[in-house]
Design a protein around this motif. Structure first.
Motif, short mmCIF file in Angstrom:
data_model
loop_
_atom_site.label_atom_id
_atom_site.label_comp_id
_atom_site.label_asym_id
_atom_site.label_seq_id
_atom_site.Cartn_x
_atom_site.Cartn_y
_atom_site.Cartn_z
N PHE A 77 -18.12 5.13 65.89
CA PHE A 77 -17.77 5.61 67.24
C PHE A 77 -17.86 7.12 67.17
CE2 PHE A 77 -13.58 7.21 65.97
CZ PHE A 77 -13.34 6.48 64.81
N SER A 78 -17.69 7.82 68.31
CA SER A 78 -17.61 9.27 68.17
C SER A 78 -16.29 9.79 68.68
CB SER A 78 -18.80 9.99 68.83
OG SER A 78 -18.62 10.14 70.21
N VAL A 79 -15.87 10.88 68.08
CA VAL A 79 -14.67 11.58 68.51
C VAL A 79 -15.11 12.58 69.58
CG1 VAL A 79 -12.81 13.13 67.77
CG2 VAL A 79 -13.60 11.30 66.25
N SER A 80 -14.38 12.58 70.68
CA SER A 80 -14.72 13.51 71.75
C SER A 80 -14.07 14.86 71.44
CB SER A 80 -14.17 12.95 73.07
OG SER A 80 -14.06 13.96 74.02
N LEU A 107 -8.79 -0.41 63.78
CA LEU A 107 -9.97 -0.84 63.01
C LEU A 107 -9.54 -1.26 61.61
CD1 LEU A 107 -12.43 1.94 64.22
CD2 LEU A 107 -12.77 -0.53 64.56
N CYS A 108 -8.73 -0.42 60.98
CA CYS A 108 -8.29 -0.74 59.60
C CYS A 108 -7.51 -2.05 59.57
CB CYS A 108 -7.43 0.39 59.03
SG CYS A 108 -8.37 1.91 58.75
N ALA A 109 -6.70 -2.26 60.60
CA ALA A 109 -5.90 -3.50 60.63
C ALA A 109 -6.80 -4.72 60.69
CB ALA A 109 -4.95 -3.47 61.83
N HIS A 110 -8.02 -4.54 61.20
CA HIS A 110 -8.97 -5.66 61.27
C HIS A 110 -9.97 -5.62 60.11
CE1 HIS A 110 -7.35 -5.88 65.35
NE2 HIS A 110 -7.78 -7.12 65.37
N GLY A 111 -9.72 -4.76 59.15
CA GLY A 111 -10.62 -4.69 57.99
C GLY A 111 -11.98 -4.08 58.31
N ILE A 112 -12.03 -3.26 59.38
CA ILE A 112 -13.30 -2.65 59.79
C ILE A 112 -13.28 -1.16 59.41
CG2 ILE A 112 -14.79 -2.11 61.78
CD1 ILE A 112 -13.37 -4.59 63.16
N THR A 113 -14.33 -0.73 58.74
CA THR A 113 -14.42 0.67 58.32
C THR A 113 -14.67 1.58 59.52
OG1 THR A 113 -15.32 0.10 56.16
CG2 THR A 113 -15.85 2.29 56.97
N PRO A 114 -13.78 2.55 59.77
CA PRO A 114 -14.06 3.50 60.86
C PRO A 114 -15.06 4.54 60.37
CG PRO A 114 -11.72 3.60 60.13
CD PRO A 114 -12.47 2.79 59.12
N ALA A 115 -16.11 4.76 61.13
CA ALA A 115 -17.14 5.76 60.76
C ALA A 115 -17.35 6.70 61.93
CB ALA A 115 -18.44 5.05 60.38
N PRO A 116 -16.43 7.68 62.11
CA PRO A 116 -16.54 8.56 63.27
C PRO A 116 -17.68 9.58 63.17
CG PRO A 116 -14.67 9.20 61.91
CD PRO A 116 -15.25 7.96 61.28
N TRP A 160 -17.96 9.51 57.22
CA TRP A 160 -17.98 10.52 58.28
C TRP A 160 -19.41 10.88 58.67
CZ3 TRP A 160 -13.46 12.61 60.34
CH2 TRP A 160 -12.28 12.30 59.67
N VAL A 161 -19.61 11.12 59.97
CA VAL A 161 -20.90 11.58 60.48
C VAL A 161 -20.63 12.92 61.18
CG1 VAL A 161 -22.92 10.97 61.84
CG2 VAL A 161 -21.37 9.16 61.03
#
Ligand code: BGC
Length: 453
Positions: A77-80, A107-116, A160-161
């Motif tokens: 996702f992107s951070v505004s 996201l973490c609670a669902h085991g999904i890696t956040p990649a902002p 991170w992106v």
């Protein structure tokens, strides 16, 4: 056609961005972005309500549930920036940071890696008004903001992106005026490229200083095919290739501009900046949509369309239509092998200097509400081509499809649908499309075959 098995640990994900989904209304202390101002000036073709987006700011939990239902490993996702630092510099908006904190936790609670992604085109309006990416100062403000976000989230964010597609921002936003901030500077737009690259390099430094690791950038790549046989065609295609692909990848990966002529047009202490820009990366992200056919400029090129608009006739190259392939609803040719071509080209050009790759975006606009068979065929074809590139020795670690849900397609508004999930823009209701079930099954079978986890 079926999807081949990918290597163990391959990451399966989906991508999205803030302006396109969150809703740009000044909720929770968010400041306006250059894109909000551009939209308010009536520049969104179908007049879509960009202040609502897909309602992601309110409905993010629903979308995380959809990601979990897919079995996705990661969400890009992107951070505004104007939600976190409304003025572009100065005070931080605590509510803005809290939003991303909640999203990351969810996201973490669902085991999904956040990649902002820290910059997906929504520059804080005050910075845009001070020249945006033409102003060197914007790069320093970006680094400050990157550090602020990392201070808060680095303990839970493992990927991170920095910046998304600096080429599109330069070309569409500053050279051709089709995107915010709507400048039509043609070659005088090049400083915007340099300052975004500098922002990337300074951003990498700020992220690492704040404890972030596993940092990359998302760069659009298009194989440039030469139209015609003449020297002028070759020169036109070569210049276009330099401007769209290598002017961004070379500085980041080699610390040099691909062409001395280009380097000479860049502002500031370019050599010093290149050392910053080429700070080592952990991975490199490729956004791939289609190849581009380019030749010498022709009078008729005034009619050539690029992303659905007319290119100025005075440019020293002309973009031609690629014939013989199916087209998406954007008019972009469907060329899965172009993805393999791009990846092999990157490997051949950079060799050992190329870090592991991720496909950070790939997808298509098709106007099939729920039974989106054309999207399934598109994705299947591209995953096949991706696997071929891996077989040819390119180190690709993961794939993020664009996009989880339909969203605001910049100046095209709500009219171009890229999602695995359909959005009803009146009710903001989410309806998974056939491609959602297909992608879920792909991920499931990859995991059953041992590719992921
Ligand atoms: C951008 C996305 C966009 C997609 C389709 C990429 O250029 O990063 O924001 O929606 O392509 O046009």
């Amino acid at each position: 056609m079926t999807v081949p098995t990918f290597p163990p640990g391959f990451l399966w994900g989906a991508s999205a961005s803030a302006f396109q989904t969150e809703g740009a209304a000044d909720t929770d202390g968010k400041g306006p972005s250059g894109w909000d101002a551009f939209a308010a000036r009536g520049r969104i073709k179908d007049g879509a309500d960009t202040t609502r987006g897909t309602g992601f700011h309110e409905r993010y939990r629903e979308d995380v549930t959809l990601l979990a239902g897919l079995g996705a490993d990661a969400f890009r996702f992107s951070v505004s920036w104007p939600r976190v630092v409304p003025g572009g510099s100065g005070p931080v908006n605590p509510a803005g940071l809290d939003f991303y904190d909640r999203l990351v936790d969810e996201l973490c609670a669902h085991g999904i890696t956040p990649a902002p992604t820290l910059y997906h085109w929504d520059t804080p309006l005050p910075l845009d008004e001070a020249g945006g990416w033409l102003n060197r100062d914007t790069a320093y403000r970006f680094a400050e903001y990157a550090g602020i976000v990392a201070e808060r989230l680095a303990d839970r964010v493992p990927m991170w992106v920095t910046i998304n597609e600096p080429a599109e921002v330069t070309m569409l936003g500053y050279a051709l005026g089709e995107h915010a901030p709507g400048r039509t500077l043609l070659f005088d737009a090049l400083p915007a490229a340099h300052h975004q690259l500098l922002a990337h390099g300074l951003g990498v430094r700020a992220l690492r200083a704040a404890g972030a690791a596993n940092i990359g950038i998302a760069v659009s790549h298009t194989p440039v095919w030469t139209a015609g046989e003449s020297e002028e065609d070759r020169l036109g295609a070569g210049l276009y290739d330099t401007l769209t692909n290598w002017m961004f990848a070379d500085p980041v990966l080699t610390g040099r501009y691909p062409d001395e002529g280009v380097a000479a047009l860049m502002p500031g202490p370019v050599e010093d900046d290149l050392r910053t820009i080429s700070a080592p990366l952990d991975w490199y992200g490729v956004n791939y949509y289609s190849p581009t056919l380019v030749g010498a400029p022709r009078a008729a090129d005034a009619l050539d369309s690029f992303s659905g608009f007319t290119m100025p006739a005075e440019l020293p190259f002309g973009i031609r239509e690629i014939e013989g392939y199916e087209k998406t609803d954007f008019g972009w040719p469907v060329v899965p092998d172009g993805l393999r071509e791009t990846l092999v080209q990157l490997r051949d050009r950079y060799g050992d200097r190329l870090p592991p790759l991720y496909i950070t975006e790939n997808g298509c606009a098709v106007d099939e509400a729920v039974a989106d068979t054309r999207r399934i065929a598109f994705l299947e074809g591209h995953l096949g081509a991706l696997r071929e590139a891996i077989d040819e020795g390119v180190d690709v670690r993961g794939y993020f499809t664009w996009s989880l849900t339909d969203n605001i397609e910049w100046t095209e508004g709500a009219g171009k649908r890229f999602g695995l999930v359909h959005i009803d823009y009146d009710t903001l209701r989410r309806t998974p499309k056939d491609s959602y079930a297909w992608y879920r099954d792909v991920i499931r079978s990859q995991k059953a075959n041992g590719s992921a986890d």
